[in-house]
Enzyme design. Sequence first.
Site, PDB file in Angstrom:
ATOM      1  N   ASN A   1      43.426  32.116  30.033  1.00 10.01           N
ATOM      2  CA  ASN A   1      44.313  32.866  29.127  1.00 10.01           C
ATOM      3  C   ASN A   1      45.392  33.645  29.888  1.00 10.01           C
ATOM      4  O   ASN A   1      46.053  34.504  29.322  1.00 10.01           O
ATOM      5  CB  ASN A   1      43.501  33.814  28.241  1.00 10.01           C
ATOM      6  CG  ASN A   1      42.762  34.879  29.046  1.00 10.01           C
ATOM      7  OD1 ASN A   1      42.840  34.896  30.280  1.00 10.01           O
ATOM      8  ND2 ASN A   1      42.055  35.758  28.368  1.00 10.01           N
TER       9      ASN A   1
ATOM     10  N   GLU B   1      43.475  41.399  30.852  1.00 11.53           N
ATOM     11  CA  GLU B   1      43.449  40.417  29.776  1.00 11.53           C
ATOM     12  C   GLU B   1      44.743  40.502  28.957  1.00 11.53           C
ATOM     13  O   GLU B   1      45.513  41.458  29.094  1.00 11.53           O
ATOM     14  CB  GLU B   1      42.236  40.684  28.868  1.00 11.53           C
ATOM     15  CG  GLU B   1      40.877  40.570  29.561  1.00 11.53           C
ATOM     16  CD  GLU B   1      40.454  39.130  29.865  1.00 11.53           C
ATOM     17  OE1 GLU B   1      41.130  38.189  29.403  1.00 11.53           O
ATOM     18  OE2 GLU B   1      39.450  38.949  30.575  1.00 11.53           O
TER      19      GLU B   1
ATOM     20  N   ASP C   1      38.769  43.708  41.748  1.00 12.33           N
ATOM     21  CA  ASP C   1      37.968  44.183  40.621  1.00 12.33           C
ATOM     22  C   ASP C   1      36.482  44.193  40.969  1.00 12.33           C
ATOM     23  O   ASP C   1      36.059  43.686  42.005  1.00 12.33           O
ATOM     24  CB  ASP C   1      38.214  43.324  39.367  1.00 12.33           C
ATOM     25  CG  ASP C   1      38.295  41.823  39.664  1.00 12.33           C
ATOM     26  OD1 ASP C   1      37.701  41.384  40.666  1.00 12.33           O
ATOM     27  OD2 ASP C   1      38.952  41.095  38.905  1.00 12.33           O
TER      28      ASP C   1
ATOM     29  N   HIS D   1      44.893  35.662  32.475  1.00  5.67           N
ATOM     30  CA  HIS D   1      44.530  36.965  33.046  1.00  5.67           C
ATOM     31  C   HIS D   1      44.569  36.920  34.572  1.00  5.67           C
ATOM     32  O   HIS D   1      44.284  35.896  35.179  1.00  5.67           O
ATOM     33  CB  HIS D   1      43.182  37.477  32.514  1.00  5.67           C
ATOM     34  CG  HIS D   1      41.964  36.795  33.055  1.00  5.67           C
ATOM     35  ND1 HIS D   1      41.004  36.244  32.240  1.00  5.67           N
ATOM     36  CD2 HIS D   1      41.510  36.597  34.320  1.00  5.67           C
ATOM     37  CE1 HIS D   1      40.030  35.734  32.980  1.00  5.67           C
ATOM     38  NE2 HIS D   1      40.324  35.940  34.252  1.00  5.67           N
TER      39      HIS D   1
END
EC number: 3.5.99.6
Length: 242
Positions: A142, A149, A71, A144
Site C-alpha cells: 500500500n 501507513e 521502526d 507504506h
Amino acid sequence: MNNNINFIKCSSYEELSKKTANDFITVIKNKPNSVLGLATGSSPMGVYKELIKAYENKEISFRDCVSFNLDEYIGLKKEYEDQTYKYFMNDNLFSKIDINKDNTFFPIDAFSTNMNQDFESYDSKIDSYNGLDILILGIGNNGHIGFNEPGSLIDSKTRMIDLTESTIKANSRFFKSENDVPRKSVTMGLSTILKAKKIVLVVVGDSKKEALNALMNSKSFDSNWPCTALVNHDNVVVYYIG
C-alpha cells in the site's frame, strides 16, 4: 518519470542487493563514522549479506558507525524476543560485523508497556549525530515506508501508530495466536525519513508494483501513497527488479 528520483532497474534480487550495498560502502568509505538508517524485513536481507561480505573482505569497517533503525514493535510479550526488530538486526547484521552495539539505536524497547513516552526524542537523537548519512527503505503493497501507513502526514515525526488489521493478520504467522501479535509500533515519521542525506528504496516483489507505479508517476506528495513523500527529496535512488 515525473520527478527527480533516480529509478534503476535490476535484472535480479542479487544485482539489486549488490547495488544497494555499494551505495552504503561508498558512504562508509568516504565517512568511516557514518550514521546509517536501517530497515528490517526480507527486502534488505540480501543487502546486509553483501555488507557482511565487504566487512569480511576488509573493504569496510563499521567500528565507528552509528545506526538508527526505522521502526520497532511496542508492547511485545517477552517470550517473542526473536520477533523484535532488534533481534532481526543482531541476527542478520550486527553480530557479523564490528559495529559497537552501544551505537545501534531503535525507536523503542519492544517490551515496553509505557505508551506515553516522548517518541520524538528519537528524532532529536538522530539530529545530535548530524542526521542520517544514508537510509535504506523497503516498501509495502500500500506504499507504506516504515510503518507510515496511508493517511500519514508529510510533517510526521517518530511516533507510535496502530498497526492495520492486514498487517496484524500478516504477522500472525510468527505468533502462537493472533492475540499475541503486537497492535502498535513506533516508527520514524515521514519528516524524519526525509531528513536523511541519501535515501535508497528497494522494491522487491510483484505485489509492490502498484506502489512503485504510484511513486514513478507522482509529481507531489499524495497521502494515499506514503512512499510519494520521497518526491520531496533530492537524493533518492530506487532499485527495482524488472
